[in-house]
Design an enzyme around this catalytic site. Sequence first.
Site, PDB file in Angstrom:
ATOM      1  N   GLU A   1       0.818  -1.225   0.000  1.00  0.00           N
ATOM      2  CA  GLU A   1       0.000   0.000   0.000  1.00  0.00           C
ATOM      3  C   GLU A   1       0.847   1.268   0.000  1.00  0.00           C
ATOM      4  O   GLU A   1       0.768   2.104   0.901  1.00  0.00           O
ATOM      5  CB  GLU A   1      -0.967  -0.026   1.189  1.00  0.00           C
ATOM      6  CG  GLU A   1      -1.925  -1.206   1.106  1.00  0.00           C
ATOM      7  CD  GLU A   1      -2.871  -1.327   2.286  1.00  0.00           C
ATOM      8  OE1 GLU A   1      -2.841  -0.446   3.182  1.00  0.00           O
ATOM      9  OE2 GLU A   1      -3.638  -2.309   2.327  1.00  0.00           O
TER      10      GLU A   1
ATOM     11  N   ASN B   1       2.171  -4.846  -3.309  1.00  0.00           N
ATOM     12  CA  ASN B   1       0.746  -5.144  -3.127  1.00  0.00           C
ATOM     13  C   ASN B   1      -0.003  -3.856  -2.798  1.00  0.00           C
ATOM     14  O   ASN B   1       0.494  -3.018  -2.035  1.00  0.00           O
ATOM     15  CB  ASN B   1       0.630  -6.149  -1.967  1.00  0.00           C
ATOM     16  CG  ASN B   1      -0.770  -6.699  -1.788  1.00  0.00           C
ATOM     17  OD1 ASN B   1      -1.384  -7.169  -2.739  1.00  0.00           O
ATOM     18  ND2 ASN B   1      -1.264  -6.659  -0.559  1.00  0.00           N
TER      19      ASN B   1
ATOM     20  N   HIS C   1     -10.406  -5.884  -2.512  1.00  0.00           N
ATOM     21  CA  HIS C   1     -11.469  -5.723  -1.517  1.00  0.00           C
ATOM     22  C   HIS C   1     -12.600  -4.974  -2.225  1.00  0.00           C
ATOM     23  O   HIS C   1     -12.577  -3.752  -2.354  1.00  0.00           O
ATOM     24  CB  HIS C   1     -10.961  -4.923  -0.314  1.00  0.00           C
ATOM     25  CG  HIS C   1      -9.871  -5.618   0.447  1.00  0.00           C
ATOM     26  ND1 HIS C   1     -10.084  -6.808   1.100  1.00  0.00           N
ATOM     27  CD2 HIS C   1      -8.575  -5.291   0.654  1.00  0.00           C
ATOM     28  CE1 HIS C   1      -8.966  -7.188   1.686  1.00  0.00           C
ATOM     29  NE2 HIS C   1      -8.022  -6.292   1.424  1.00  0.00           N
TER      30      HIS C   1
ATOM     31  N   GLU D   1      -6.210 -10.484  -1.964  1.00  0.00           N
ATOM     32  CA  GLU D   1      -7.002 -10.308  -0.738  1.00  0.00           C
ATOM     33  C   GLU D   1      -8.493 -10.196  -1.064  1.00  0.00           C
ATOM     34  O   GLU D   1      -9.180  -9.314  -0.547  1.00  0.00           O
ATOM     35  CB  GLU D   1      -6.537  -9.077   0.031  1.00  0.00           C
ATOM     36  CG  GLU D   1      -5.058  -9.096   0.393  1.00  0.00           C
ATOM     37  CD  GLU D   1      -4.607  -7.890   1.207  1.00  0.00           C
ATOM     38  OE1 GLU D   1      -5.471  -7.238   1.845  1.00  0.00           O
ATOM     39  OE2 GLU D   1      -3.395  -7.595   1.208  1.00  0.00           O
TER      40      GLU D   1
ATOM     41  N   ASP E   1     -12.256 -10.139  -1.097  1.00  0.00           N
ATOM     42  CA  ASP E   1     -13.544 -10.276  -0.427  1.00  0.00           C
ATOM     43  C   ASP E   1     -14.496  -9.305  -1.104  1.00  0.00           C
ATOM     44  O   ASP E   1     -14.070  -8.278  -1.644  1.00  0.00           O
ATOM     45  CB  ASP E   1     -13.461 -10.048   1.088  1.00  0.00           C
ATOM     46  CG  ASP E   1     -12.688  -8.801   1.495  1.00  0.00           C
ATOM     47  OD1 ASP E   1     -12.781  -7.774   0.788  1.00  0.00           O
ATOM     48  OD2 ASP E   1     -11.988  -8.846   2.523  1.00  0.00           O
TER      49      ASP E   1
END
Length: 472
Positions: free
Chosen positions: A163, A204, A240, A268, A270
Amino acid sequence: MAAGRRTVAARVAAFLAVASLALVTGAAGAAQAEETPLRDLADRHGLRMGVAVSSHLLDNARYADIAATQYNSVTHENSLKWESVQPQRGQFNWSGADRLVDFAQANGQDVYGHTLVWHSQLPSWVSNGGFSGPELEQVMEEHISTTVGRYRGDIDYWDVVNEAFNEDGSFRDSVFHRTLGEGYIATALEMAHEADPNARLFINDYNVEGINAKSDGLYRLASSLLAQGVPLHGVGLQSHLIVGQVPSSMQANIQRFADLGLEVVITEVDIRTSTPASQQALQQQANDYRTVFEACLAVDGCGGVTVWGVADPHSWIPDTFPGQGAALPYDDNYQPKPAYWAMHEALGGGQTDPGPDPDPDPDPEPGDGSCDVDYTVVNQWGQGAVVDVTVRNTGDAAVNGWRLTWTQPSGERITNAWNATVSQSGSSVTAEGVSWNGTLAPGASTSFGFQLTHTGQAGTPSGFSLNGAACG
């Protein structure tokens, strides 16, 4: 060079300990009727099918069973982050991180290390240490070389920098960027490569799934690092997402990074919705998961997909986005949701239409030509079992809103179900299709499953009927 973390004897002990856990989870956990596990389907594509795991939750037998049986790759959800590993300078805590590595080795899984350099979950002694540039660089070197060196040969993939960008594609104002400039990213990658030359190293970030200002910033950085000869092997797209909002440019974005020669991983995933989730939202969520997997499968340079958690009760979403959740492929009861089946189908499993019966009965008896039912006990233990039911429409007309009824053996009680609405009154059971599988075309089939309790051995049901017509 930092020494490896275990002797051969310790590895054997770790294997035996986790293997014992696997035996317990196999006996106590209610296996779901998913046929071929996701990890086996992913293996056929050469993909990592990953899941984020919290080490302390491995004491939960059902949680551990899903993590072991469904996924060929695991990611430390929190136990490898800086505040967990090195809360005080020079004082390292490996207990949680080691436990997941042991678990992965016992279950034949890859490990994806997350994460080395990140502005968040950073101990205050780093973020507020007032270090000069050379001092902070030394702090980074100590942390990276010790952590990567410990797991050299055990962890093959690392999120080295996490990030690093703002939404407009500029660099985030972190203690690392503020003190060292954007060069801290190349420095961190070089340090990780020095600690383990065989590990694959990634950057990432989130909100970079589609082509936008932020992913453009990541693309520029990746291109620059490659041009400088910095050891960067891939990028992670966190994903996400929100139900109904998968970026339309996701596949094109994966492709442009792959065209640089980088591996792209979806790290990641979701996909959250308002809770309680409606059936419509769950179906859209399933479609969205399928879209994500199809985008990865369409690009040769996509190395895999990781979902960010085993099941909904342990997701980070509700605490961060109040009123939202239900973001993962398994529900609060550790049962597979439509999203699970969408992933399964995208990888080549799931429901299929077997086509017309190759040897149809030319003169069926009344009530013997409308459906066939396959009732299979797929797992059994103590006083419990898991059952898979496949119903096929062998008639000439479509069945809209199918309703299957039967008589369950005495003493058996259905406790939960998936991919159908199942109710029981005494020994009479009714299963009804849900929104995504409620229609059966001629020759088509669908499957659903349930968990039941019994008095010692699961029996054989009788009297199956589809919408009132007897089944074979």
